[in-house]
Enzyme design. Structure first.
Site: not given
Lengths: 401, 307
Positions: A181, A202-203, A327
């Site tokens: 991050q 990378g993403h 959830c």
């Protein structure tokens, strides 16, 4: 949906069009195998080495050979920890934190259960800060590796990794950090750092999915996880994901260019969003440490309502965010990060993360500010914990199972 | 993103009968805060006709929890109390056109709130005995708590038995590692491998899930003691050795684990393309000698802890 407002950049980012442009020739034109002894291969090999230098520059690493390309953050995390255990077979302890990414936590749990490793999980306080006393106490000459994240994916809270790495070094342990991050958002100079290994993905920085890297400091004892060909100097076998690697290189180059923007304009937008929501919505609070966190991340816990319902209504309004609610993940427990910080269940379920990027605009933030209070009010009107008239939580004591 | 049906979305985005029912004479409150669900169901029951005249709900929960609550109120208004009691969670899920397996517990919460409210109306005590754990088998929606219950109640010891009794792991099979983990935990807790109690199908958790038929036991042969059985196996293998040795190979008994007989083929047999045939031959011989079904396996397949 195509024109939606995307505030889930800690989950994944859009590939930058410039990155895509760099990648495209690798599919059809420069398609050779870099290991091959002909011109098709050589062209690709050169591109890969160019990409390696870009990642080196982004991390401030001393040598480009310290960068090992992998499939992403999880592979890098697994490789780092398993490598340390293999390189130091007599040391059977691992130190990590309770708020790590599953890429680290699930592996540690497995190693504890099946391989007899002892795992120290360092707790955090209410604001997500690491318990430094517990950390100091866990270090010993039995510890093979410390793996603690640079910044938390849910709250953005930053850990003092440099200090942690120095302490680990004094105890004779390797130090690995999951920096998925923080790479591209925090300036780094690993050449002068005590950090031994670092994972990046990378993403999370406008490169495609399926590519990442592990930084391995020169001279470190290292054992590969994937064995096979001699790729990546035999540290990660398997034919290189050449388009992905070149994409990551291009994204690293752009990240350096935009780091200033992330820490000024994007940060200001984040602060504007946060302050406006806190002012307009009662009974909500920021989780993590607001004074020491990533510039793009804001995590607000809305009390007495549940996160998935918030996300569904946000989605109807064309806004993409994320939640620490049980959830949304398929498990029944709310986020381990929220629980680790002692956030009450009624608030943890309503924890909503807005993560911005350099693509985020002020108009988008204004839209979100306009929409959120209505969504929260609508859900609270359905909630048995919320007293509409008084605007205050009410007594509600169901039979809990 | 969850794959919700249009019906679920309709009841989530525009819930029916939400809010407080001031004239309620029956209230049911249930929930599982760790799972992020809580529901207060309010009913107005006509004391003369026993008909539910009105129903409202307040729900803390995800999209499908709110949709399930909304659907529930629509389903019960106009019914008598006794008619309403026949509703199950599956009826709620069906009314909504189905729920993802991870979300079935939302319909369970609806059904329990209804029972709690009716108990409240009748002045009975009501206790929530429903437990939930991590969802293990996504194909059949079986959670860890249910597997634990099935293992404890029926004295199950193997993955196969768990699949027979709960269906868990019976379809895509990707959850087998998790099932074995649950199994190991329960066995470790209960003091482990006690002889399995008599299997009594039908005593496990959710009534809607019926156990598969246990495999028919082979006709009982005269019962051998463990020692006799072991000796019979050893002598059968001894009898076969000369024939195998003539082909330049050998066979050795390594271990007996219930119906699994582990042998090691050596000499010309190891790596021979016919070795599978040789194993089959040994197995047939043993089945014949023992009068029961056994499996002959290469020693390399022995569970690690035994080796």
């Amino acid at each position: 949906m195509s024109q939606g407002i995307y505030l889930d950049n800690n989950a994944t980012t859009r590939v930058d069009p410039e990155v895509l442009q760099e990648m495209l020739p690798l599919f059809t034109e420069h398609f050779g195998n870099p290991s091959s002894m002909h011109g098709f291969g050589a062209a690709v090999g050169g591109k890969i080495e160019w990409a390696r230098k870009q990642v080196q520059a982004l991390l401030g690493a001393a040598h480009d050979s310290e960068i090992v390309f992998t499939s992403g953050g999880t592979e890098s995390d697994n490789t780092a920890i398993l490598s340390a255990l293999e390189a130091y077979p007599k040391k059977r302890e691992i130190v990590t934190s309770v708020v790590e990414h599953p890429g680290v936590l699930a592996l540690c749990e497995y190693l504890e259960k099946k391989r007899g490793c002892k795992v120290h999980r360092i707790p955090v306080d209410k604001r997500g800060n690491l318990d430094m006393e517990a950390y100091r106490a866990a270090l010993s000459d039995q510890v093979a590796i410390v793996s603690i994240m640079w910044a938390n994916n849910e709250t953005g809270t930053i850990f003092p990794v440099e200090e942690l790495a120095r302490m680990a070094k004094e105890a004779g342990a390797l130090f690995h950090t999951d920096a998925v991050q923080s790479v591209g958002k925090i300036p780094m100079k690993l050449a002068d750092s005590a950090i031994d290994m670092l994972s990046l993905s990378g993403h999370k920085l406008h490169a495609p999915k399926g590519i990442g890297a592990l930084y391995v400091k020169r001279g470190l004892r290292y054992r590969p996880m994937l064995r096979g060909g001699h790729q990546e100097r035999s540290r990660r076998a398997g034919t290189e994901n050449a388009p992905g690697i070149v994409g990551l290189g291009a994204a690293a180059q752009l990240a350096l260019v935009h780091m200033g923007d992330e820490n000024t304009r994007v940060k200001a937008l984040r602060d504007k969003l946060e302050q406006a929501i806190l002012a307009a919505v009662p009974s909500c609070f920021v989780t993590g440490n607001p004074d020491n966190r990533l510039p793009n991340t804001c995590n607000i816990a809305f009390e007495y309502i549940e996160g998935e319902a918030i996300l569904l209504l946000l989605n109807e309004a064309g806004i993409a965010a994320s939640s620490g609610s049980a959830c949304t993940s398929g498990s029944l427990e709310p986020s381990h990060v929220m629980r680790a910080m002692g956030v009450p269940y009624t608030a943890a379920h309503g924890a909503t993360r807005f993560s911005l990027s350099r693509d985020t605009t002020e108009e988008e933030i204004d839209r979100v500010i306009a929409v959120v209070p209505g969504i929260i009010a609508k859900l609270r009107s359905l909630s048995p914990y919320w007293q509409q008239e008084a605007g205050k939580p009410k007594e509600f004591a169901p039979v809990y199972s | 993103m969850w794959n919700y049906t249009d019906k679920v979305k309709e009841h989530f985005f525009n819930p029916k009968n939400s809010g407080v029912l001031d004239s309620a004479n029956a209230v049911g409150e249930v929930g599982s805060i760790t799972c992020g669900d809580a529901l207060r169901l309010m009913l107005k029951v006509d004391p003369d006709t026993q008909i539910i005249q009105d129903a409202k709900f307040q729900t803390f929960g995800c999209g499908s929890a709110i949709a399930s609550s909304s659907a529930l109120t629509e389903m019960i208004i106009g019914k008598t109390v006794d008619e309403a009691l026949t509703l199950t969670n599956r009826d709620i899920a069906e009314y909504l056109g189905g729920l993802p397996p991870e979300k079935m517990h939302c319909s369970v919460m609806g059904a329990e709130a209804l029972r709690a409210a009716i108990a409240n109306y009748k002045g009975e005590a009501w206790e929530d005995d429903h437990e939930e754990g991590e969802l293990v088998c996504k194909c059949f929606g079986i959670d860890a708590a249910m597997i634990e219950r099935a293992v404890t109640v029926n004295g199950l010891t193997t993955l196969e038995e768990v699949t027979h009794y709960t269906k868990a792991g019976g379809s895509c099979q990707t959850c087998h590692e998790k099932i074995e983990e649950v199994l190991e935990e329960v066995l470790a807790k209960t003091g482990a491998l006690k002889p399995a109690k008599k299997h009594t199908p039908g005593t496990v958790g959710l009534d809607a899930i019926k156990p598969l038929e246990p495999k028919a036991e082979p006709a009982a042969a005269p019962k051998l003691t463990n020692v006799q059985r072991m000796q019979a196996i050893m002598s059968a293998i001894e009898e076969m050795r000369p024939q195998i040795q003539r082909d330049g190979g050998d066979v050795e008994l390594v271990d007996i684990d219930g119906k699994d007989i582990y042998v090691r083929l050596s000499g010309a047999c190891s790596g021979c393309s016919q070795s599978a045939g040789t194993m089959m031959g040994v197995q047939m011989k043993l089945v014949e000698k023992l009068g029961e079904f056994v499996r002959v396996k290469p020693a390399s397949l022995m569970p690690a802890h035994a080796g």
